[in-house]
Scaffold this motif. Structure first.
Motif, PDB file in Angstrom:
ATOM      1  N   LEU A 220       2.633  31.248   0.746  1.00 17.35           N
ATOM      2  CA  LEU A 220       2.281  31.805  -0.564  1.00 17.35           C
ATOM      3  C   LEU A 220       3.115  31.111  -1.627  1.00 17.35           C
ATOM      4  CD1 LEU A 220       2.437  35.544   0.542  1.00 17.35           C
ATOM      5  CD2 LEU A 220       0.422  34.077   0.508  1.00 17.35           C
ATOM      6  N   ASN A 221       2.459  30.444  -2.571  1.00 16.93           N
ATOM      7  CA  ASN A 221       3.183  29.620  -3.534  1.00 16.93           C
ATOM      8  C   ASN A 221       3.237  30.174  -4.953  1.00 16.93           C
ATOM      9  OD1 ASN A 221       1.427  27.184  -1.768  1.00 16.93           O
ATOM     10  ND2 ASN A 221       3.649  27.364  -1.612  1.00 16.93           N
ATOM     11  N   THR A 222       2.408  31.151  -5.269  1.00 24.98           N
ATOM     12  CA  THR A 222       2.356  31.665  -6.633  1.00 24.98           C
ATOM     13  C   THR A 222       2.666  33.159  -6.674  1.00 24.98           C
ATOM     14  OG1 THR A 222      -0.005  32.233  -6.516  1.00 24.98           O
ATOM     15  CG2 THR A 222       0.565  29.981  -7.231  1.00 24.98           C
ATOM     16  N   MET A 223       3.009  33.629  -7.864  1.00 24.75           N
ATOM     17  CA  MET A 223       3.257  35.054  -8.033  1.00 24.75           C
ATOM     18  C   MET A 223       1.995  35.867  -7.743  1.00 24.75           C
ATOM     19  SD  MET A 223       6.446  35.216  -8.732  1.00 24.75           S
ATOM     20  CE  MET A 223       6.679  36.875  -9.360  1.00 24.75           C
ATOM     21  N   LYS A 224       0.847  35.356  -8.183  1.00 23.42           N
ATOM     22  CA  LYS A 224      -0.406  36.069  -7.936  1.00 23.42           C
ATOM     23  C   LYS A 224      -0.656  36.225  -6.443  1.00 23.42           C
ATOM     24  CE  LYS A 224      -5.386  35.912  -8.823  1.00 23.42           C
ATOM     25  NZ  LYS A 224      -6.506  35.171  -9.461  1.00 23.42           N
TER      26      LYS A 224
ATOM     27  N   VAL B  10       8.952  46.162  -0.647  1.00 31.74           N
ATOM     28  CA  VAL B  10       9.105  44.717  -0.812  1.00 31.74           C
ATOM     29  C   VAL B  10       8.715  44.319  -2.231  1.00 31.74           C
ATOM     30  CG1 VAL B  10       8.549  42.435   0.100  1.00 31.74           C
ATOM     31  CG2 VAL B  10       8.502  44.425   1.627  1.00 31.74           C
ATOM     32  N   LYS B  11       9.613  43.621  -2.900  1.00 33.17           N
ATOM     33  CA  LYS B  11       9.352  43.141  -4.253  1.00 33.17           C
ATOM     34  C   LYS B  11       9.394  41.614  -4.278  1.00 33.17           C
ATOM     35  CE  LYS B  11      11.230  47.269  -6.506  1.00 33.17           C
ATOM     36  NZ  LYS B  11      12.133  47.774  -7.584  1.00 33.17           N
ATOM     37  N   LEU B  12       8.936  41.060  -5.373  1.00 33.92           N
ATOM     38  CA  LEU B  12       8.870  39.603  -5.493  1.00 33.92           C
ATOM     39  C   LEU B  12      10.071  39.026  -6.230  1.00 33.92           C
ATOM     40  CD1 LEU B  12       5.137  39.008  -6.494  1.00 33.92           C
ATOM     41  CD2 LEU B  12       6.199  38.483  -4.295  1.00 33.92           C
ATOM     42  N   LEU B  13      10.412  37.811  -5.854  1.00 35.32           N
ATOM     43  CA  LEU B  13      11.418  37.046  -6.576  1.00 35.32           C
ATOM     44  C   LEU B  13      10.692  36.022  -7.440  1.00 35.32           C
ATOM     45  CD1 LEU B  13      14.689  35.596  -5.040  1.00 35.32           C
ATOM     46  CD2 LEU B  13      13.501  34.520  -6.940  1.00 35.32           C
ATOM     47  N   ALA B  14      10.942  36.068  -8.730  1.00 38.73           N
ATOM     48  CA  ALA B  14      10.364  35.077  -9.643  1.00 38.73           C
ATOM     49  C   ALA B  14      11.392  33.967  -9.833  1.00 38.73           C
ATOM     50  CB  ALA B  14      10.028  35.725 -10.984  1.00 38.73           C
ATOM     51  N   ASP B  15      11.203  32.861  -9.132  1.00 40.15           N
ATOM     52  CA  ASP B  15      12.114  31.719  -9.223  1.00 40.15           C
ATOM     53  C   ASP B  15      11.521  30.720 -10.210  1.00 40.15           C
ATOM     54  OD1 ASP B  15      13.075  28.965  -8.588  1.00 40.15           O
ATOM     55  OD2 ASP B  15      14.257  30.000  -7.062  1.00 40.15           O
TER      56      ASP B  15
ATOM     57  N   LYS C 193       2.609  34.073 -18.491  1.00 40.87           N
ATOM     58  CA  LYS C 193       1.445  34.860 -18.079  1.00 40.87           C
ATOM     59  C   LYS C 193       1.604  35.366 -16.652  1.00 40.87           C
ATOM     60  CE  LYS C 193      -3.598  34.615 -17.596  1.00 40.87           C
ATOM     61  NZ  LYS C 193      -4.794  33.739 -17.669  1.00 40.87           N
ATOM     62  N   SER C 194       2.109  34.528 -15.772  1.00 43.44           N
ATOM     63  CA  SER C 194       2.307  34.923 -14.376  1.00 43.44           C
ATOM     64  C   SER C 194       3.299  36.070 -14.273  1.00 43.44           C
ATOM     65  CB  SER C 194       2.809  33.734 -13.556  1.00 43.44           C
ATOM     66  OG  SER C 194       1.839  32.711 -13.515  1.00 43.44           O
ATOM     67  N   ILE C 195       4.339  36.025 -15.091  1.00 46.82           N
ATOM     68  CA  ILE C 195       5.327  37.099 -15.096  1.00 46.82           C
ATOM     69  C   ILE C 195       4.704  38.395 -15.607  1.00 46.82           C
ATOM     70  CG2 ILE C 195       7.433  37.902 -16.258  1.00 46.82           C
ATOM     71  CD1 ILE C 195       8.421  34.955 -16.064  1.00 46.82           C
ATOM     72  N   LEU C 196       3.936  38.308 -16.674  1.00 49.92           N
ATOM     73  CA  LEU C 196       3.284  39.495 -17.221  1.00 49.92           C
ATOM     74  C   LEU C 196       2.321  40.112 -16.211  1.00 49.92           C
ATOM     75  CD1 LEU C 196       2.509  38.228 -20.839  1.00 49.92           C
ATOM     76  CD2 LEU C 196       4.255  39.906 -20.184  1.00 49.92           C
ATOM     77  N   GLU C 197       1.597  39.274 -15.490  1.00 51.83           N
ATOM     78  CA  GLU C 197       0.617  39.767 -14.519  1.00 51.83           C
ATOM     79  C   GLU C 197       1.277  40.339 -13.269  1.00 51.83           C
ATOM     80  OE1 GLU C 197      -2.003  36.443 -13.955  1.00 51.83           O
ATOM     81  OE2 GLU C 197      -3.167  36.888 -15.778  1.00 51.83           O
ATOM     82  N   ALA C 198       2.546  39.970 -13.042  1.00 54.63           N
ATOM     83  CA  ALA C 198       3.280  40.498 -11.882  1.00 54.63           C
ATOM     84  C   ALA C 198       4.117  41.713 -12.265  1.00 54.63           C
ATOM     85  CB  ALA C 198       4.166  39.404 -11.290  1.00 54.63           C
ATOM     86  N   ASN C 199       3.853  42.259 -13.434  1.00 53.32           N
ATOM     87  CA  ASN C 199       4.593  43.423 -13.930  1.00 53.32           C
ATOM     88  C   ASN C 199       4.634  44.531 -12.876  1.00 53.32           C
ATOM     89  OD1 ASN C 199       5.875  45.288 -15.521  1.00 53.32           O
ATOM     90  ND2 ASN C 199       4.139  45.692 -16.855  1.00 53.32           N
TER      91      ASN C 199
ATOM     92  N   ILE D 120       9.213  32.481 -21.787  1.00 55.92           N
ATOM     93  CA  ILE D 120       9.466  33.092 -20.477  1.00 55.92           C
ATOM     94  C   ILE D 120      10.378  34.302 -20.647  1.00 55.92           C
ATOM     95  CG2 ILE D 120      10.510  32.741 -18.204  1.00 55.92           C
ATOM     96  CD1 ILE D 120       9.710  29.764 -18.454  1.00 55.92           C
ATOM     97  N   ALA D 121      11.436  34.126 -21.440  1.00 54.90           N
ATOM     98  CA  ALA D 121      12.359  35.238 -21.689  1.00 54.90           C
ATOM     99  C   ALA D 121      11.629  36.400 -22.353  1.00 54.90           C
ATOM    100  CB  ALA D 121      13.512  34.758 -22.556  1.00 54.90           C
ATOM    101  N   LYS D 122      10.732  36.100 -23.280  1.00 51.88           N
ATOM    102  CA  LYS D 122       9.971  37.152 -23.951  1.00 51.88           C
ATOM    103  C   LYS D 122       9.125  37.928 -22.951  1.00 51.88           C
ATOM    104  CE  LYS D 122       6.713  38.056 -27.733  1.00 51.88           C
ATOM    105  NZ  LYS D 122       5.857  38.953 -26.920  1.00 51.88           N
ATOM    106  N   ALA D 123       8.482  37.194 -22.009  1.00 48.76           N
ATOM    107  CA  ALA D 123       7.657  37.855 -20.999  1.00 48.76           C
ATOM    108  C   ALA D 123       8.510  38.756 -20.105  1.00 48.76           C
ATOM    109  CB  ALA D 123       6.929  36.814 -20.157  1.00 48.76           C
ATOM    110  N   ILE D 124       9.689  38.271 -19.739  1.00 47.14           N
ATOM    111  CA  ILE D 124      10.599  39.060 -18.899  1.00 47.14           C
ATOM    112  C   ILE D 124      10.991  40.349 -19.612  1.00 47.14           C
ATOM    113  CG2 ILE D 124      12.932  39.092 -17.904  1.00 47.14           C
ATOM    114  CD1 ILE D 124      12.527  36.057 -17.336  1.00 47.14           C
ATOM    115  N   LYS D 125      11.261  40.240 -20.895  1.00 47.16           N
ATOM    116  CA  LYS D 125      11.625  41.439 -21.666  1.00 47.16           C
ATOM    117  C   LYS D 125      10.410  42.328 -21.900  1.00 47.16           C
ATOM    118  CE  LYS D 125      13.932  38.735 -24.591  1.00 47.16           C
ATOM    119  NZ  LYS D 125      14.784  38.259 -25.729  1.00 47.16           N
ATOM    120  N   ASP D 126       9.238  41.718 -22.056  1.00 47.59           N
ATOM    121  CA  ASP D 126       8.024  42.499 -22.297  1.00 47.59           C
ATOM    122  C   ASP D 126       7.658  43.394 -21.113  1.00 47.59           C
ATOM    123  OD1 ASP D 126       7.724  41.539 -24.857  1.00 47.59           O
ATOM    124  OD2 ASP D 126       6.145  40.091 -24.367  1.00 47.59           O
ATOM    125  N   ILE D 127       7.984  42.955 -19.903  1.00 45.58           N
ATOM    126  CA  ILE D 127       7.683  43.796 -18.730  1.00 45.58           C
ATOM    127  C   ILE D 127       8.818  44.792 -18.462  1.00 45.58           C
ATOM    128  CG2 ILE D 127       6.194  42.054 -17.651  1.00 45.58           C
ATOM    129  CD1 ILE D 127       8.507  41.522 -15.645  1.00 45.58           C
TER     130      ILE D 127
END
Length: 271
Positions: free
Chosen positions: A164-168, A182-187, A200-206, A232-239
């Motif tokens: 599995l290579n993507t957050m989705k 089990v939670k995901l690591l966003a590297d 977008k990937s971070i927002l969708e993995a909220n 990216i930082a904005k998305a992290i804070k948005d979730i």
């Protein structure tokens, strides 16, 4: 509150990789505390490498938290993965990770499954391999839950795994599991390779992200590559992410300089 985290590698068999501090646990913790990091992430050969009392003493002394523990030594040293065709090796992999879960949970920290997830090996069926991965995560997720923590699964780039290579893909896979521990690591380094749109990937993995690795496009500290960090930082804070931002980055130009670059970047985007 989002917290900063420095990485420390204590595996003698490894002399270079994406960890900021090396070999000397107390020296790394002292420097991390001096620079203002909130926590450390440990990469150790086994769950018994660092004695509980010693680590507890150091965490108290330097007022640091243990953010997470890595399990990659299980593969690097012992060749263990959750998707090996040999059931005995899979059993040993589960045992190794279980011990790491117990070690981390003592300090309220989750364990990370990265390289120990393995690969679909030549001649093996992909669906069967993914079922082995699911089986392992089910068992280990429950073990983590029993110890009042969670487990972290890390989607890796295509050059490190063909699972599995993507957050989705990670969200969809974990969504089919019975365990909810089990939670995901966003590297950000892996995501730079695999994701078309990182924010977008971070927002969708909220709701699914339990840990973040903070590294630039070249896996050096943030600010030394071409990753566009502001959105990216904005998305992290948005979730409303409230976990650790951990520097799994190469110690370049030097460990001290990498640590300084990391904490300065962290403060720029998250303070």
């Amino acid at each position: 509150m989002i917290k900063s985290c420095a990485t420390i590698a204590l595996v003698p068999e490894i002399n270079y990789g994406p960890w900021i501090f090396w070999k000397d646990l107390e020296k790394g913790m002292e420097k991390a505390a001096e620079l203002g990091f909130d926590a450390i992430e440990l990469f150790t050969p086994t769950s018994t490498t660092v004695e509980f009392d010693f680590l507890h003493e150091l965490l108290t002394k330097y007022q640091l938290e243990l953010a997470a523990v890595g399990t990659g030594a299980g593969k690097v040293i012992h060749g263990l993965t959750l998707t090996d065709p040999d059931p005995e090796i899979r059993k040993k992999a589960i045992s190794f990770i279980s011990d790491m879960i117990a070690f981390g949970a003592t300090f309220g920290a989750p364990a990370i499954i990265g390289s120990m997830q393995g690969n679909v090996l030549p001649g093996n069926d992909r669906n069967q391999t993914l079922s082995w991965l699911a089986e392992g995560l089910e068992i280990l997720g429950e073990k983590a839950g029993e110890q009042h923590t969670f487990l972290i699964y890390e989607p890796l780039n295509r050059y490190e795994t063909n699972l599995l290579n993507t957050m989705k893909a990670g969200v969809e896979f974990l969504g089919k599991l019975e365990t909810k521990q089990v939670k995901l690591l966003a590297d950000l380094f892996h995501m730079n390779i695999e994701e078309a749109d990182i924010p977008k990937s971070i927002l969708e993995a909220n709701g699914h992200i339990g840990h973040i690795h903070f590294a630039d496009s070249n896996r050096k500290p943030i600010g030394l590559g071409h990753t566009e960090m502001a959105p990216i930082a904005k998305a992290i804070k948005d979730i409303q992410y409230s976990g650790f931002i951990s520097a799994e980055a190469f110690p370049e130009p030097s460990p001290d300089e990498a640590a300084i670059q990391t904490i300065q970047s962290f403060r720029k985007f998250f303070s």
